[in-house]
Design an enzyme around this catalytic site. Structure first.
Site, mmCIF file in Angstrom:
data_model
loop_
_atom_site.group_PDB
_atom_site.id
_atom_site.type_symbol
_atom_site.label_atom_id
_atom_site.label_comp_id
_atom_site.label_asym_id
_atom_site.label_seq_id
_atom_site.Cartn_x
_atom_site.Cartn_y
_atom_site.Cartn_z
ATOM 1 N NE ARG A 51 14.165 36.857 -53.476
ATOM 2 C CZ ARG A 51 14.971 36.207 -52.703
ATOM 3 N NH1 ARG A 51 15.429 36.500 -51.476
ATOM 4 N NH2 ARG A 51 15.394 35.234 -53.054
ATOM 5 C CE1 TYR A 105 -0.883 57.578 -48.381
ATOM 6 C CE2 TYR A 105 0.734 55.581 -47.554
ATOM 7 C CZ TYR A 105 -0.381 56.124 -48.409
ATOM 8 O OH TYR A 105 -0.786 55.129 -49.446
ATOM 9 C CG ASP A 177 7.380 59.545 -46.421
ATOM 10 O OD1 ASP A 177 7.843 60.015 -47.130
ATOM 11 O OD2 ASP A 177 6.430 58.774 -46.125
ATOM 12 C CE LYS A 202 2.115 58.901 -53.923
ATOM 13 N NZ LYS A 202 2.496 57.892 -53.047
HETATM 14 C C1 LIG Z 1 4.002 60.848 -47.650
HETATM 15 C C2 LIG Z 1 3.779 59.348 -48.415
HETATM 16 N N1 LIG Z 1 4.556 58.361 -48.226
HETATM 17 C C3 LIG Z 1 4.362 57.058 -48.396
HETATM 18 C C4 LIG Z 1 3.531 56.811 -49.272
HETATM 19 C C5 LIG Z 1 3.293 55.388 -49.827
HETATM 20 O O1 LIG Z 1 3.801 55.250 -51.124
HETATM 21 P P1 LIG Z 1 3.452 54.187 -52.041
HETATM 22 O O2 LIG Z 1 2.014 54.334 -52.558
HETATM 23 O O3 LIG Z 1 4.629 54.366 -53.333
HETATM 24 O O4 LIG Z 1 3.512 52.821 -51.467
HETATM 25 C C6 LIG Z 1 2.613 57.805 -49.786
HETATM 26 C C7 LIG Z 1 1.631 57.520 -50.873
HETATM 27 O O5 LIG Z 1 0.682 58.280 -51.051
HETATM 28 C C8 LIG Z 1 2.913 59.221 -49.410
HETATM 29 O O6 LIG Z 1 2.113 60.147 -49.804
#
Ligand SMILES: Cc1ncc(COP(=O)(O)O)c(C=O)c1O
Length: 387
Positions: A51, A105, A177, A202
């Protein structure tokens, strides 16, 4: 940990950066250090504990991702949302204000709409690609700006260098992001952005078999995020660190192929009369193309399009696809398709989706690494549903 020249290329960094040497058996991979209890090193040593983000597997894979993002330090967590949430927790407190881009997202939208206000953090949304409009939304108490470029699902492009310069002059942190772009296509930190977050679920992992996230930034910022991760606890297991590290070794190769395939499909869709609109920053008529061409090395594997007709037609097109699996998530070697209104943006109220420009005919493709001709043939066949 791996000893690499600072000018090593992306493929070399993918393979070698961060690797924790197997001194026992000489294996070429970071071993899976499965312990949650480590011998206490004595009064002056650092306590090792999962952790606390400091078991060898976590450190190895975080170092690899930081090397790919040209960042000073990094950490890995149990999901992309854990990465995003930990950044908000680390830098925002009650009374603070944050600015978010409208086209994000859906999970991040949900966090900002439901969770941040509950903690006394005020949120403003900017529905524009103009950096000046973000500055106009800033207040004395603004702590950070959260961005996605290319954005999900409309692939909007923001000029990161301009935004970073303006935000820095006002003492506001910028967070990008970088999930869609990947560090192979874009390095926000090089453009002056303070913090990069990833859903490692991803492209970083790339095989649709793992949920994880990452944060990369200057060491002092990572220290603040790490202390939130230690307190709230979304740490990544040694087994998942192993999988992520293995996936990352082929990131540069995979992304080159994703870029190539998505460009070919976008060009095909853009010319097809059965298609209403195509969203892909690699297309010359995409509104963000010039900025994307400047700040990205490739345009990525994500694209969205609207077949002509209504939602029923779009569903027929989706049902007829064979190589594209209807599925949430993205960034794996296999091609996927989804309706953002039913998946990533299902939790966004319809009125907000409308404002974001996300229609119920919008199909988002995560273009995989299959043969280009096969993907083109599959799309061409599915579009026969458009009369
Ligand atoms: C651009 C983007 N950021 C963050 C996330 C969140 O990721 P996680 O599902 O791994 O928590 C996603 C999920 O689809 C995403 O497409």
């Amino acid at each position: 940990m791996g000893d690499l020249r600072s000018d090593a290329g992306f493929s070399t960094r993918c393979v070698h950066a961060g690797t924790c040497e197997d001194t026992l058996a000489g294996g070429v991979n970071t071993p899976i250090f499965a312990s949650s209890a480590f011998r206490v090193p004595g009064p002056l040593g650092t306590v090792v504990y999962p952790r606390y983000q400091n078991i060898p597997g976590q450190k190895a894979v975080a170092e690899k991702i930081a090397a790919l993002e040209n960042g000073e330090a990094g950490l890995v967590v149990a999901s992309g949302m854990a990465a995003i949430g930990s950044v908000f927790l680390a830098f925002c407190k009650a009374g603070d204000h944050v600015v978010l881009q409208r086209d994000l997202y859906g999970g991040t939208v949900g966090l900002a709409q439901r969770e941040l206000p509950r903690r006394g953090i005020d949120v403003s949304w900017v529905d524009s690609q103009n950096p000046e409009d973000f500055v106009a939304a800033l207040r004395p108490e603004t702590r950070l700006i959260h961005l996605e470029t290319p954005s999900n699902p409309l692939l909007k492009i923001l000029d990161l260098e301009a935004l970073a310069r303006l935000a820095r002059a006002r003492g506001v942190l910028t967070v990008v992001d970088n999930t869609f772009a990947t560090p192979i296509n874009q390095n926000p930190l090089d453009l002056g952005i303070d913090i990069v977050v990833h859903s490692g679920t991803k492209y970083l992992n790339g095989h649709s078999d793992l949920c994880c996230g990452a944060v990369v930034a200057r060491s002092e910022l990572i220290g603040a995020v790490a202390s939130m991760v230690s307190l709230y606890g979304p740490s990544l297991s040694p087994y998942d660190c192993f999988l992520l590290e293995r996936g990352l070794k082929t990131l540069a190769l995979r992304v080159a192929r994703h870029n190539e395939n998505a460009m070919a499909l976008a060009a095909f869709l853009a010319k097809d009369p059965r298609v209403e609109r195509v969203f892909y920053p690699g297309l010359a008529d995409h509104p963000g193309h010039a900025v994307a061409a400047r700040q990205m090395r490739g345009f990525g594997g994500m694209l969205s399009f609207e077949p002509r007709g209504n939602a029923e037609t779009a569903h027929k097109v989706m049902r007829r696809l064979k190589l594209f699996t209807p599925a949430v998530s993205l960034g794996g070697v296999e091609s996927l398709a989804c309706f953002p209104v039913e998946t990533s943006h299902a939790s966004v109220p319809p009125a907000d989706r409308e404002k974001m420009g996300i229609r119920d005919t919008l199909i988002r493709l995560s273009v995989g690494i299959e043969d280009t001709e096969d993907l083109l043939a599959d799309l061409d066949d599915a579009l026969r549903e458009v009369r």
